[in-house]
Every structure is written in C-alpha cells, then in structure tokens.
Write a protein that holds these residues in place. Sequence first.
Motif, short mmCIF file in Angstrom:
data_model
loop_
_atom_site.label_atom_id
_atom_site.label_comp_id
_atom_site.label_asym_id
_atom_site.label_seq_id
_atom_site.Cartn_x
_atom_site.Cartn_y
_atom_site.Cartn_z
N SER A 281 39.20 48.59 31.34
CA SER A 281 39.19 49.29 30.05
C SER A 281 37.91 50.10 29.89
CB SER A 281 39.32 48.29 28.90
OG SER A 281 38.22 47.40 28.89
N GLY A 282 36.89 49.80 30.67
CA GLY A 282 35.63 50.53 30.70
C GLY A 282 35.26 50.76 32.15
N PHE A 283 33.98 51.04 32.40
CA PHE A 283 33.56 51.28 33.78
C PHE A 283 33.71 50.02 34.63
CE2 PHE A 283 30.29 51.63 37.13
CZ PHE A 283 30.85 52.69 37.81
N LEU A 284 33.24 48.89 34.13
CA LEU A 284 33.37 47.62 34.85
C LEU A 284 34.04 46.53 34.02
CD1 LEU A 284 29.95 47.39 36.70
CD2 LEU A 284 32.18 47.82 37.70
N THR A 285 34.47 46.87 32.81
CA THR A 285 35.10 45.90 31.92
C THR A 285 36.58 45.80 32.22
OG1 THR A 285 33.52 46.55 30.22
CG2 THR A 285 35.44 45.26 29.51
N VAL A 286 37.03 44.59 32.54
CA VAL A 286 38.44 44.37 32.81
C VAL A 286 39.18 44.35 31.48
CG1 VAL A 286 40.12 42.77 33.82
CG2 VAL A 286 37.89 43.07 34.88
N GLY A 287 40.34 45.02 31.43
CA GLY A 287 41.14 45.07 30.21
C GLY A 287 41.73 43.71 29.87
N ARG A 288 42.38 43.63 28.72
CA ARG A 288 43.01 42.36 28.29
C ARG A 288 44.35 42.13 28.98
NH1 ARG A 288 40.77 39.83 23.88
NH2 ARG A 288 39.19 41.05 22.80
N ARG A 289 45.15 43.18 29.08
CA ARG A 289 46.46 43.06 29.72
C ARG A 289 46.93 44.41 30.21
NH1 ARG A 289 50.19 40.05 27.74
NH2 ARG A 289 48.79 38.50 26.93
N CYS A 290 47.92 44.39 31.09
CA CYS A 290 48.47 45.62 31.66
C CYS A 290 49.39 46.29 30.63
CB CYS A 290 49.26 45.31 32.92
SG CYS A 290 50.09 46.73 33.64
N ALA A 291 49.25 47.59 30.48
CA ALA A 291 50.09 48.34 29.54
C ALA A 291 51.51 48.50 30.07
CB ALA A 291 49.48 49.71 29.27
N VAL B 279 23.67 55.75 43.26
CA VAL B 279 24.99 56.38 43.25
C VAL B 279 25.99 55.57 44.08
CG1 VAL B 279 26.26 58.42 44.04
CG2 VAL B 279 24.13 58.70 42.78
N LEU B 280 25.60 55.18 45.28
CA LEU B 280 26.50 54.40 46.12
C LEU B 280 26.81 53.03 45.52
CD1 LEU B 280 25.20 55.14 49.73
CD2 LEU B 280 27.24 56.05 48.62
N SER B 281 25.81 52.40 44.94
CA SER B 281 26.02 51.06 44.37
C SER B 281 26.96 51.10 43.17
CB SER B 281 24.69 50.45 43.95
OG SER B 281 23.88 50.24 45.06
N LEU B 282 26.75 52.05 42.27
CA LEU B 282 27.63 52.13 41.10
C LEU B 282 29.05 52.49 41.49
CD1 LEU B 282 25.26 53.80 38.51
CD2 LEU B 282 26.05 51.43 38.56
N GLY B 283 29.20 53.38 42.46
CA GLY B 283 30.54 53.73 42.92
C GLY B 283 31.25 52.58 43.61
N ALA B 284 30.52 51.88 44.45
CA ALA B 284 31.13 50.78 45.20
C ALA B 284 31.41 49.56 44.34
CB ALA B 284 30.23 50.40 46.37
N LEU B 285 30.63 49.35 43.29
CA LEU B 285 30.79 48.16 42.47
C LEU B 285 32.17 48.10 41.81
CD1 LEU B 285 29.21 45.68 41.69
CD2 LEU B 285 28.31 46.90 39.74
N ARG B 286 32.62 49.21 41.26
CA ARG B 286 33.94 49.25 40.62
C ARG B 286 35.05 49.06 41.64
NH1 ARG B 286 36.43 51.85 35.78
NH2 ARG B 286 38.53 52.42 36.39
N LEU B 287 34.92 49.72 42.80
CA LEU B 287 35.94 49.59 43.85
C LEU B 287 36.06 48.15 44.33
CD1 LEU B 287 35.09 52.74 45.99
CD2 LEU B 287 36.99 52.47 44.40
N ILE B 288 34.94 47.53 44.60
CA ILE B 288 34.97 46.17 45.15
C ILE B 288 35.42 45.17 44.09
CG2 ILE B 288 33.52 44.35 46.11
CD1 ILE B 288 31.99 46.53 47.60
N LYS B 289 35.04 45.38 42.84
CA LYS B 289 35.49 44.47 41.77
C LYS B 289 37.01 44.55 41.63
CE LYS B 289 34.61 42.96 37.08
NZ LYS B 289 33.71 43.07 35.92
N GLY B 290 37.56 45.75 41.63
CA GLY B 290 39.02 45.91 41.56
C GLY B 290 39.71 45.27 42.75
N LEU B 291 39.15 45.44 43.94
CA LEU B 291 39.72 44.86 45.14
C LEU B 291 39.71 43.33 45.07
CD1 LEU B 291 40.81 45.12 48.02
CD2 LEU B 291 38.44 45.23 48.80
N LEU B 292 38.60 42.74 44.67
CA LEU B 292 38.52 41.28 44.60
C LEU B 292 39.47 40.70 43.55
CD1 LEU B 292 34.72 40.59 45.10
CD2 LEU B 292 36.58 40.29 46.72
N ILE B 293 39.63 41.39 42.43
CA ILE B 293 40.57 40.90 41.41
C ILE B 293 42.00 41.00 41.91
CG2 ILE B 293 41.52 41.41 39.12
CD1 ILE B 293 38.64 42.06 38.26
N ALA B 294 42.35 42.09 42.58
CA ALA B 294 43.70 42.24 43.13
C ALA B 294 43.98 41.17 44.20
CB ALA B 294 43.90 43.64 43.70
#
Length: 128
Positions: A32-42, A97-112
């Motif tokens: 729902s934000g840059f690194l904030t996970v939303g409450r549920r899938c729309a 730049v690399l850290s901020l870009g990679a953080l969102r990608l890796i967080k999404g990957l780990l949650i999936a």
Amino acid sequence: MKKDEAFWPPVDPVRAGLAGRCPRCGEGKLFSGFLTVGRRCASCDLDYGFADAGDGPAVFVILIIGFVVVGLALWMEVNTNAPLWLHFLLWVPLTLVLSLGALRLIKGLLIALQYRNKAAEGRLDRSR
C-alpha cells in the motif's frame, strides 16, 4: 496462517513477488506504500495478515548490495588509486539507490514465497 481453501490457479511466486503483486492471484497490489504491506488484496480478497518478512529483506540487501559496492570500490581503488572524496561521491549514492530498490523487490519475493510454502510462526506443542 489459516488454511487457504479458495481455488486459484498457481501463481509463480518469484514473478508475483518481484512485481509486488498478490501471491495468491497475481493481480492485486501487495504494497500500500513503498514498503508497507496492504491489508488485503483488492482482486481476490486475500488477507495479508500472514505476511511478515521480518529482517530477512534487510539482511539480503546488506549482503548482496554490500558485496557489489565493496567489490567495485576495491576494484576502483586498486586500479585507479582514486581520492577518497571520489569514493564517497560514487559509492554512497549508489548504495542508497540500489538498497532502496532491492529492498522492495526482496520483501515482495519473501512474502510471496512465505505464502507459497505456507510458512508460519513456529509453535510449541504444550499438550504433552
């Protein structure tokens, strides 16, 4: 995590995680934000309450980006003997730049991957 009884065609967790999409349907937004996970899938109404990547994404970012940036900085120092101010000018912004870009990608990957593998918090069996 509650048992998911809905039928959804399998979604590639790597593709969904890196795209920041729902790990069940692959359509709705995960963040729902840059690194904030939303409450549920729309799209499929999956509750993201199970999603807890913890410190995993930060650890992977530190290890991966640190390896790349330190390797490049050492290579540059050995080959060019550049002044210290040039190292700061190059490597500090690149690291951010690399850290901020990679953080969102890796967080999404780990949650999936957490959803795909039905990973949950460990519990002790106290019935014995």
